[in-house]
Design an enzyme around this catalytic site. Structure first.
Site, PDB file in Angstrom:
ATOM      1  N   HIS A  28      43.932  36.526 -41.334  1.00  0.00           N
ATOM      2  CA  HIS A  28      44.623  35.648 -42.280  1.00  0.00           C
ATOM      3  C   HIS A  28      45.329  36.427 -43.373  1.00  0.00           C
ATOM      4  CE1 HIS A  28      44.355  31.337 -41.731  1.00  0.00           C
ATOM      5  NE2 HIS A  28      43.296  31.575 -40.987  1.00  0.00           N
ATOM      6  N   THR A  56      46.099  39.851 -36.332  1.00  0.00           N
ATOM      7  CA  THR A  56      46.722  39.071 -35.259  1.00  0.00           C
ATOM      8  C   THR A  56      48.237  39.180 -35.381  1.00  0.00           C
ATOM      9  OG1 THR A  56      46.880  36.894 -34.205  1.00  0.00           O
ATOM     10  CG2 THR A  56      46.806  36.902 -36.591  1.00  0.00           C
ATOM     11  N   LYS A  59      49.891  34.847 -36.510  1.00  0.00           N
ATOM     12  CA  LYS A  59      49.979  34.034 -37.728  1.00  0.00           C
ATOM     13  C   LYS A  59      51.208  34.497 -38.522  1.00  0.00           C
ATOM     14  CE  LYS A  59      45.405  32.310 -37.205  1.00  0.00           C
ATOM     15  NZ  LYS A  59      43.969  32.488 -37.341  1.00  0.00           N
ATOM     16  N   THR A  89      45.945  41.171 -19.037  1.00  0.00           N
ATOM     17  CA  THR A  89      47.331  41.615 -18.884  1.00  0.00           C
ATOM     18  C   THR A  89      47.870  42.033 -20.244  1.00  0.00           C
ATOM     19  OG1 THR A  89      47.867  39.287 -19.043  1.00  0.00           O
ATOM     20  CG2 THR A  89      47.921  40.254 -16.859  1.00  0.00           C
ATOM     21  N   THR A 174      32.205  22.935 -37.668  1.00  0.00           N
ATOM     22  CA  THR A 174      32.976  24.035 -38.264  1.00  0.00           C
ATOM     23  C   THR A 174      32.620  24.197 -39.745  1.00  0.00           C
ATOM     24  OG1 THR A 174      34.735  23.488 -36.711  1.00  0.00           O
ATOM     25  CG2 THR A 174      35.311  24.952 -38.505  1.00  0.00           C
TER      26      THR A 174
HETATM   27  C1  LIG Z   1      43.170  32.689 -36.088  1.00  0.00           C
HETATM   28  C2  LIG Z   1      42.033  33.610 -36.360  1.00  0.00           C
HETATM   29  C3  LIG Z   1      41.586  34.500 -35.376  1.00  0.00           C
HETATM   30  C4  LIG Z   1      42.154  34.481 -33.980  1.00  0.00           C
HETATM   31  O1  LIG Z   1      43.448  34.974 -33.938  1.00  0.00           O
HETATM   32  P1  LIG Z   1      44.312  34.690 -32.641  1.00  0.00           P
HETATM   33  O2  LIG Z   1      45.452  35.622 -32.731  1.00  0.00           O
HETATM   34  O3  LIG Z   1      44.715  33.246 -32.701  1.00  0.00           O
HETATM   35  O4  LIG Z   1      43.419  34.957 -31.458  1.00  0.00           O
HETATM   36  C5  LIG Z   1      40.596  35.404 -35.703  1.00  0.00           C
HETATM   37  N1  LIG Z   1      40.046  35.423 -36.944  1.00  0.00           N
HETATM   38  C6  LIG Z   1      40.456  34.584 -37.917  1.00  0.00           C
HETATM   39  C7  LIG Z   1      39.818  34.664 -39.269  1.00  0.00           C
HETATM   40  C8  LIG Z   1      41.442  33.640 -37.662  1.00  0.00           C
HETATM   41  O5  LIG Z   1      41.837  32.805 -38.630  1.00  0.00           O
END
Ligand SMILES: *Cc1c(COP(=O)(O)O)cnc(C)c1O
Length: 216
Positions: A28, A56, A59, A89, A174
Protein backbone atom coordinates in the site's frame (compact mmCIF):
# COMPACT_ATOMS: atom_id res chain seq x y z
CA UNK A 1 -7.87 -2.33 7.41
CA UNK A 2 -7.26 0.53 9.87
CA UNK A 3 -4.75 2.30 7.61
CA UNK A 4 -2.16 2.30 10.37
CA UNK A 5 1.59 2.27 9.78
CA UNK A 6 3.99 -0.07 11.58
CA UNK A 7 6.70 1.29 13.91
CA UNK A 8 9.35 0.09 11.43
CA UNK A 9 12.40 1.51 13.19
CA UNK A 10 11.46 -0.03 16.54
CA UNK A 11 10.84 -3.41 14.90
CA UNK A 12 14.22 -3.21 13.10
CA UNK A 13 15.90 -2.37 16.43
CA UNK A 14 14.31 -5.45 18.02
CA UNK A 15 15.31 -7.59 15.04
CA UNK A 16 18.90 -6.39 15.36
CA UNK A 17 18.89 -7.16 19.08
CA UNK A 18 17.69 -10.74 18.55
CA UNK A 19 19.35 -11.44 15.18
CA UNK A 20 16.00 -11.74 13.39
CA UNK A 21 15.20 -11.01 9.77
CA UNK A 22 12.54 -8.45 8.84
CA UNK A 23 9.84 -8.64 6.17
CA UNK A 24 7.94 -5.48 5.29
CA UNK A 25 4.77 -5.43 3.18
CA UNK A 26 4.83 -2.07 1.37
CA UNK A 27 2.09 -2.99 -1.07
CA UNK A 28 0.00 0.00 0.00
CA UNK A 29 3.01 2.32 -0.03
CA UNK A 30 5.18 1.74 -3.11
CA UNK A 31 4.65 4.58 -5.55
CA UNK A 32 2.75 6.52 -2.87
CA UNK A 33 5.26 7.39 -0.12
CA UNK A 34 8.93 8.35 -0.03
CA UNK A 35 10.77 10.89 -2.19
CA UNK A 36 11.01 8.39 -5.07
CA UNK A 37 7.93 6.35 -4.25
CA UNK A 38 9.98 3.62 -2.56
CA UNK A 39 7.46 3.37 0.28
CA UNK A 40 7.33 4.16 3.98
CA UNK A 41 10.77 2.64 4.67
CA UNK A 42 12.23 4.99 2.07
CA UNK A 43 10.43 7.95 3.63
CA UNK A 44 11.80 6.99 7.06
CA UNK A 45 15.33 6.29 5.75
CA UNK A 46 15.10 2.64 6.85
CA UNK A 47 15.25 0.73 3.57
CA UNK A 48 18.71 -0.69 4.17
CA UNK A 49 17.56 -2.19 7.47
CA UNK A 50 14.80 -4.37 5.99
CA UNK A 51 15.73 -7.92 5.01
CA UNK A 52 12.90 -8.33 2.49
CA UNK A 53 10.56 -5.66 1.23
CA UNK A 54 7.42 -6.62 -0.68
CA UNK A 55 5.63 -4.44 -3.21
CA UNK A 56 2.93 -4.77 -5.83
CA UNK A 57 2.68 -3.50 -9.38
CA UNK A 58 -1.10 -3.65 -9.08
CA UNK A 59 -1.95 -0.64 -6.92
CA UNK A 60 -0.08 2.69 -7.37
CA UNK A 61 1.78 1.36 -10.40
CA UNK A 62 -1.49 0.46 -12.06
CA UNK A 63 -0.62 -2.85 -13.73
CA UNK A 64 -0.41 -6.32 -12.24
CA UNK A 65 2.14 -8.54 -10.53
CA UNK A 66 4.38 -8.04 -7.56
CA UNK A 67 7.93 -8.15 -6.34
CA UNK A 68 10.24 -8.49 -3.41
CA UNK A 69 13.52 -6.70 -2.90
CA UNK A 70 16.47 -7.55 -0.67
CA UNK A 71 20.13 -8.45 -0.91
CA UNK A 72 21.12 -10.24 -4.14
CA UNK A 73 21.83 -13.38 -2.11
CA UNK A 74 18.34 -13.27 -0.58
CA UNK A 75 16.62 -12.63 -3.92
CA UNK A 76 18.64 -15.43 -5.49
CA UNK A 77 17.65 -17.79 -2.68
CA UNK A 78 13.96 -17.02 -3.14
CA UNK A 79 14.25 -17.30 -6.91
CA UNK A 80 15.76 -20.76 -6.48
CA UNK A 81 13.53 -22.14 -3.71
CA UNK A 82 10.18 -20.33 -4.08
CA UNK A 83 7.95 -23.02 -5.61
CA UNK A 84 5.11 -20.54 -6.16
CA UNK A 85 7.56 -18.48 -8.17
CA UNK A 86 9.30 -21.28 -10.06
CA UNK A 87 6.06 -22.87 -11.27
CA UNK A 88 4.35 -19.60 -12.23
CA UNK A 89 4.38 -18.05 -15.67
CA UNK A 90 6.34 -14.83 -16.01
CA UNK A 91 4.78 -11.39 -16.43
CA UNK A 92 3.84 -10.81 -20.08
CA UNK A 93 6.03 -8.20 -21.83
CA UNK A 94 3.17 -5.67 -22.08
CA UNK A 95 2.73 -5.69 -18.28
CA UNK A 96 6.48 -5.49 -17.70
CA UNK A 97 6.70 -2.52 -20.08
CA UNK A 98 3.76 -0.83 -18.35
CA UNK A 99 5.35 -1.39 -14.95
CA UNK A 100 8.68 0.05 -16.09
CA UNK A 101 6.99 3.15 -17.52
CA UNK A 102 4.95 3.63 -14.37
CA UNK A 103 7.86 3.14 -11.96
CA UNK A 104 10.11 5.48 -13.99
CA UNK A 105 7.42 8.13 -13.95
CA UNK A 106 6.58 7.88 -10.22
CA UNK A 107 10.26 7.80 -9.21
CA UNK A 108 10.67 11.26 -10.68
CA UNK A 109 7.25 12.81 -10.15
CA UNK A 110 6.21 13.79 -6.61
CA UNK A 111 3.08 15.46 -8.06
CA UNK A 112 0.85 12.38 -7.78
CA UNK A 113 2.01 11.69 -4.21
CA UNK A 114 1.30 15.26 -3.09
CA UNK A 115 -2.04 15.32 -4.88
CA UNK A 116 -2.95 11.95 -3.33
CA UNK A 117 -2.41 13.27 0.20
CA UNK A 118 -4.32 16.43 -0.72
CA UNK A 119 -7.30 14.34 -1.88
CA UNK A 120 -7.23 12.38 1.38
CA UNK A 121 -7.33 15.60 3.41
CA UNK A 122 -10.16 16.90 1.28
CA UNK A 123 -12.20 13.68 1.74
CA UNK A 124 -11.64 13.68 5.51
CA UNK A 125 -12.68 17.34 5.78
CA UNK A 126 -15.82 16.71 3.71
CA UNK A 127 -16.75 13.73 5.92
CA UNK A 128 -16.16 15.81 9.05
CA UNK A 129 -18.43 18.56 7.73
CA UNK A 130 -21.31 16.05 7.55
CA UNK A 131 -20.45 14.21 10.76
CA UNK A 132 -19.69 10.93 8.96
CA UNK A 133 -17.43 9.01 11.37
CA UNK A 134 -14.07 7.88 10.01
CA UNK A 135 -11.05 6.40 11.69
CA UNK A 136 -8.07 8.74 12.07
CA UNK A 137 -4.75 7.27 10.86
CA UNK A 138 -1.52 8.50 9.22
CA UNK A 139 -2.25 7.01 5.77
CA UNK A 140 -4.38 7.44 2.64
CA UNK A 141 -6.86 4.79 3.79
CA UNK A 142 -10.06 6.32 5.08
CA UNK A 143 -12.18 3.77 6.96
CA UNK A 144 -15.74 5.06 7.31
CA UNK A 145 -17.25 3.25 10.28
CA UNK A 146 -20.70 1.68 9.90
CA UNK A 147 -20.60 -0.91 12.69
CA UNK A 148 -23.30 -3.16 11.23
CA UNK A 149 -22.66 -5.85 8.60
CA UNK A 150 -26.07 -5.72 6.88
CA UNK A 151 -26.09 -1.92 6.64
CA UNK A 152 -22.49 -1.90 5.45
CA UNK A 153 -23.34 -4.26 2.57
CA UNK A 154 -26.57 -2.38 1.81
CA UNK A 155 -24.84 1.02 1.68
CA UNK A 156 -22.18 -0.36 -0.64
CA UNK A 157 -24.86 -1.80 -2.99
CA UNK A 158 -26.82 1.49 -3.07
CA UNK A 159 -23.64 3.51 -3.63
CA UNK A 160 -23.00 1.44 -6.75
CA UNK A 161 -26.57 1.11 -8.05
CA UNK A 162 -27.86 4.63 -7.36
CA UNK A 163 -24.72 6.77 -7.25
CA UNK A 164 -22.20 4.97 -9.49
CA UNK A 165 -19.67 4.74 -6.64
CA UNK A 166 -17.75 1.49 -6.13
CA UNK A 167 -16.55 0.70 -2.62
CA UNK A 168 -16.39 -2.68 -0.97
CA UNK A 169 -17.97 -3.39 2.40
CA UNK A 170 -15.42 -4.68 4.90
CA UNK A 171 -17.18 -7.08 7.23
CA UNK A 172 -16.28 -9.86 9.69
CA UNK A 173 -13.98 -11.86 9.60
CA UNK A 174 -11.79 -9.29 7.84
CA UNK A 175 -12.47 -6.89 10.74
CA UNK A 176 -14.00 -7.59 14.19
CA UNK A 177 -17.81 -7.50 14.47
CA UNK A 178 -19.23 -4.03 15.32
CA UNK A 179 -16.35 -2.40 13.40
CA UNK A 180 -17.78 -3.06 9.94
CA UNK A 181 -16.73 -0.29 7.60
CA UNK A 182 -16.42 1.11 4.11
CA UNK A 183 -12.77 1.58 3.25
CA UNK A 184 -12.17 4.55 0.96
CA UNK A 185 -8.89 5.08 -0.84
CA UNK A 186 -9.05 8.30 -2.84
CA UNK A 187 -6.74 8.55 -5.85
CA UNK A 188 -4.82 11.61 -7.09
CA UNK A 189 -7.33 11.92 -9.94
CA UNK A 190 -10.49 12.22 -7.85
CA UNK A 191 -11.94 15.73 -8.23
CA UNK A 192 -13.60 17.94 -5.65
CA UNK A 193 -16.88 17.14 -7.42
CA UNK A 194 -16.25 13.38 -7.06
CA UNK A 195 -15.62 13.79 -3.34
CA UNK A 196 -18.70 16.00 -2.87
CA UNK A 197 -20.80 13.44 -4.78
CA UNK A 198 -19.58 10.64 -2.49
CA UNK A 199 -20.05 12.56 0.74
CA UNK A 200 -23.49 13.78 -0.38
CA UNK A 201 -24.50 10.17 -1.02
CA UNK A 202 -23.18 9.04 2.36
CA UNK A 203 -24.96 11.94 4.04
CA UNK A 204 -28.35 10.78 2.73
CA UNK A 205 -27.63 7.07 3.35
CA UNK A 206 -26.56 7.83 6.92
CA UNK A 207 -30.01 9.31 7.55
CA UNK A 208 -31.83 6.44 5.79
CA UNK A 209 -29.92 3.87 7.86
CA UNK A 210 -30.32 5.84 11.11
CA UNK A 211 -26.58 5.67 11.68
CA UNK A 212 -24.91 7.75 14.35
CA UNK A 213 -23.01 10.89 13.36
CA UNK A 214 -19.66 11.88 14.77
CA UNK A 215 -19.77 14.86 17.10
CA UNK A 216 -17.37 17.65 16.13
C1 LIG B 1 -3.36 -5.77 -2.16
C2 LIG B 1 -2.41 -6.23 -1.11
C3 LIG B 1 -1.59 -7.34 -1.33
C4 LIG B 1 -1.70 -8.17 -2.59
O1 LIG B 1 -1.22 -7.50 -3.70
P1 LIG B 1 -1.60 -8.06 -5.13
O2 LIG B 1 -0.67 -7.39 -6.06
O3 LIG B 1 -3.04 -7.71 -5.37
O4 LIG B 1 -1.40 -9.56 -5.07
C5 LIG B 1 -0.66 -7.68 -0.37
N1 LIG B 1 -0.55 -6.97 0.78
C6 LIG B 1 -1.33 -5.89 1.03
C7 LIG B 1 -1.16 -5.14 2.31
C8 LIG B 1 -2.29 -5.50 0.11
O5 LIG B 1 -3.06 -4.43 0.36
Amino acid sequence: MDGDIAPIKEICDLADKYGAMTYLDEVHAVGMYGPRGGGIAEREGLMDRITILEGTLGKAFGVMGGFITGSSAMCDFIRSYGSGFIFSTALPPALAAGAIASIRHLKNSPFERARHQDRVRRLRAALDAKGIPHMPNPSHIVPVMVGDAAKCKWISDILLDDFGIYVQPINYPTVPRKTERLRFTPTPLHTDADIDHLVGALHSLWSRCALARAVA
